[in-house]
Design a protein around this motif. Sequence first.
Motif, PDB file in Angstrom:
ATOM      1  N   LEU A 104       0.610  -1.290  -0.076  1.00 49.17           N
ATOM      2  CA  LEU A 104      -0.557   0.202   0.012  1.00 49.17           C
ATOM      3  C   LEU A 104       0.579   1.309   0.011  1.00 49.17           C
ATOM      4  O   LEU A 104       1.375   1.673   0.687  1.00 49.17           O
ATOM      5  N   GLY A 105       1.069   1.746  -1.001  1.00 52.28           N
ATOM      6  CA  GLY A 105       1.395   3.004  -1.532  1.00 52.28           C
ATOM      7  C   GLY A 105       0.024   4.437  -1.048  1.00 52.28           C
ATOM      8  O   GLY A 105      -0.752   4.563  -0.505  1.00 52.28           O
ATOM      9  N   ARG A 106       1.043   5.928  -0.929  1.00 49.70           N
ATOM     10  CA  ARG A 106       0.702   6.723  -0.632  1.00 49.70           C
ATOM     11  C   ARG A 106      -0.376   7.408  -1.663  1.00 49.70           C
ATOM     12  O   ARG A 106      -1.188   7.942  -1.191  1.00 49.70           O
ATOM     13  N   MET A 107      -1.047   6.217  -2.986  1.00 45.69           N
ATOM     14  CA  MET A 107      -2.139   6.473  -4.081  1.00 45.69           C
ATOM     15  C   MET A 107      -3.286   5.404  -3.970  1.00 45.69           C
ATOM     16  O   MET A 107      -3.847   5.136  -4.921  1.00 45.69           O
ATOM     17  N   VAL A 108      -3.032   4.999  -2.585  1.00 46.24           N
ATOM     18  CA  VAL A 108      -3.928   4.022  -2.111  1.00 46.24           C
ATOM     19  C   VAL A 108      -5.419   4.294  -2.754  1.00 46.24           C
ATOM     20  O   VAL A 108      -6.413   3.325  -3.073  1.00 46.24           O
ATOM     21  N   ALA A 109      -5.670   5.524  -1.854  1.00 50.68           N
ATOM     22  CA  ALA A 109      -7.151   5.930  -2.036  1.00 50.68           C
ATOM     23  C   ALA A 109      -7.126   6.495  -4.258  1.00 50.68           C
ATOM     24  O   ALA A 109      -8.478   6.409  -4.334  1.00 50.68           O
ATOM     25  N   THR A 110      -6.249   6.071  -5.231  1.00 50.67           N
ATOM     26  CA  THR A 110      -6.337   6.311  -6.076  1.00 50.67           C
ATOM     27  C   THR A 110      -7.168   5.252  -6.709  1.00 50.67           C
ATOM     28  O   THR A 110      -6.526   4.002  -7.392  1.00 50.67           O
ATOM     29  N   THR A 111      -8.627   5.097  -7.572  1.00 49.35           N
ATOM     30  CA  THR A 111      -8.961   4.172  -8.454  1.00 49.35           C
ATOM     31  C   THR A 111      -8.079   3.978  -9.646  1.00 49.35           C
ATOM     32  O   THR A 111      -7.936   2.657 -10.228  1.00 49.35           O
ATOM     33  N   THR A 112      -7.746   4.502 -10.318  1.00 46.78           N
ATOM     34  CA  THR A 112      -6.942   3.980 -11.468  1.00 46.78           C
ATOM     35  C   THR A 112      -5.341   3.113 -11.198  1.00 46.78           C
ATOM     36  O   THR A 112      -4.942   1.905 -11.657  1.00 46.78           O
ATOM     37  N   ILE A 113      -4.808   3.097 -10.184  1.00 47.64           N
ATOM     38  CA  ILE A 113      -3.891   2.351  -9.476  1.00 47.64           C
ATOM     39  C   ILE A 113      -4.370   0.700  -9.200  1.00 47.64           C
ATOM     40  O   ILE A 113      -3.271  -0.209  -9.446  1.00 47.64           O
ATOM     41  N   TRP A 114      -5.444   0.321  -9.286  1.00 48.36           N
ATOM     42  CA  TRP A 114      -5.941  -0.496  -9.204  1.00 48.36           C
ATOM     43  C   TRP A 114      -6.951  -1.607 -10.236  1.00 48.36           C
ATOM     44  O   TRP A 114      -7.103  -1.231 -10.977  1.00 48.36           O
ATOM     45  N   ASN A 115      -5.988  -2.610 -10.622  1.00 46.73           N
ATOM     46  CA  ASN A 115      -5.675  -4.114 -11.691  1.00 46.73           C
ATOM     47  C   ASN A 115      -7.665  -4.724 -12.526  1.00 46.73           C
ATOM     48  O   ASN A 115      -7.761  -4.158 -13.207  1.00 46.73           O
ATOM     49  N   TYR A 116      -7.747  -4.649 -10.929  1.00 49.92           N
ATOM     50  CA  TYR A 116      -8.837  -5.636 -10.807  1.00 49.92           C
ATOM     51  C   TYR A 116     -10.064  -4.946 -10.369  1.00 49.92           C
ATOM     52  O   TYR A 116      -9.910  -4.632  -9.070  1.00 49.92           O
ATOM     53  N   TRP A 117     -11.846  -5.309 -11.312  1.00 49.71           N
ATOM     54  CA  TRP A 117     -12.825  -4.595 -10.198  1.00 49.71           C
ATOM     55  C   TRP A 117     -13.531  -5.663  -9.788  1.00 49.71           C
ATOM     56  O   TRP A 117     -13.762  -6.588 -11.143  1.00 49.71           O
ATOM     57  N   GLY A 118     -14.780  -5.749  -8.620  1.00 40.85           N
ATOM     58  CA  GLY A 118     -16.055  -6.789  -9.005  1.00 40.85           C
ATOM     59  C   GLY A 118     -17.147  -5.929  -9.640  1.00 40.85           C
ATOM     60  O   GLY A 118     -16.993  -4.530 -10.014  1.00 40.85           O
ATOM     61  N   GLN A 119     -17.959  -6.327  -9.740  1.00 39.55           N
ATOM     62  CA  GLN A 119     -19.537  -5.759 -10.142  1.00 39.55           C
ATOM     63  C   GLN A 119     -19.801  -4.307  -9.030  1.00 39.55           C
ATOM     64  O   GLN A 119     -20.939  -3.821  -9.289  1.00 39.55           O
ATOM     65  N   GLY A 120     -20.009  -5.201  -7.773  1.00 35.55           N
ATOM     66  CA  GLY A 120     -20.462  -4.478  -6.344  1.00 35.55           C
ATOM     67  C   GLY A 120     -21.616  -4.960  -6.388  1.00 35.55           C
ATOM     68  O   GLY A 120     -22.042  -5.110  -6.878  1.00 35.55           O
ATOM     69  N   THR A 121     -21.624  -4.343  -4.417  1.00 37.90           N
ATOM     70  CA  THR A 121     -22.791  -4.998  -4.058  1.00 37.90           C
ATOM     71  C   THR A 121     -23.579  -3.642  -3.201  1.00 37.90           C
ATOM     72  O   THR A 121     -22.907  -3.348  -2.693  1.00 37.90           O
ATOM     73  N   GLN A 122     -24.869  -3.878  -3.069  1.00 39.83           N
ATOM     74  CA  GLN A 122     -25.368  -2.335  -2.945  1.00 39.83           C
ATOM     75  C   GLN A 122     -25.424  -3.078  -1.186  1.00 39.83           C
ATOM     76  O   GLN A 122     -26.353  -3.730  -0.785  1.00 39.83           O
ATOM     77  N   VAL A 123     -25.750  -1.522  -0.619  1.00 41.65           N
ATOM     78  CA  VAL A 123     -25.539  -1.157   0.939  1.00 41.65           C
ATOM     79  C   VAL A 123     -26.681  -0.604   0.798  1.00 41.65           C
ATOM     80  O   VAL A 123     -26.345   1.137   0.138  1.00 41.65           O
ATOM     81  N   SER A 124     -27.971  -0.463   1.392  1.00 40.22           N
ATOM     82  CA  SER A 124     -28.628   1.025   1.717  1.00 40.22           C
ATOM     83  C   SER A 124     -28.997   0.470   3.225  1.00 40.22           C
ATOM     84  O   SER A 124     -29.141  -0.349   4.175  1.00 40.22           O
ATOM     85  N   VAL A 125     -29.343   2.356   3.122  1.00 41.55           N
ATOM     86  CA  VAL A 125     -29.445   2.728   5.101  1.00 41.55           C
ATOM     87  C   VAL A 125     -30.093   3.323   5.415  1.00 41.55           C
ATOM     88  O   VAL A 125     -29.828   4.284   5.036  1.00 41.55           O
TER      89      VAL A 125
END
Length: 127
Positions: A104-125
């Motif tokens: 984990l580096g300084r850019m951890v919060a940047t979306t572009t450094i992440w190579n793979y993504w899932g489709q997502g799961t919805q959370v409602s509160v």
Amino acid sequence: QVQLAESGGGMVQAGDSLRLSCAASGRTFSSYAAAWFRQSPGKEREFVAAINWGGVVTHYSDAVKDRFSISRDNAKNTVYLQMNSLKPEDAAAYFCAAKVDGTLGRMVATTTIWNYWGQGTQVSVSS
């Protein structure tokens, strides 16, 4: 190549807890860093938490630290996000991400450094 599949989303009330899971395919996943992001309608994807390959180093956004906890079980190729004391503003689609660099580096919060993504799961509160 790694494929990610999130699960565990749902509808809860404010103050409740929820645990998300991200199951990964691929034998090399244990060497990858992993993260959770979230996105609400009309907003940009937002960093939530990240964990290094060994599960020792973690990083959280200010919005969720002290309430959320990220962990991983490399034997099961799974990353978890334990969400406690949920608030209405936590409602979003939650996405799992992974990158080949296991640190984990300084850019951890940047979306572009992440190579793979899932489709997502919805959370409602609800309040």
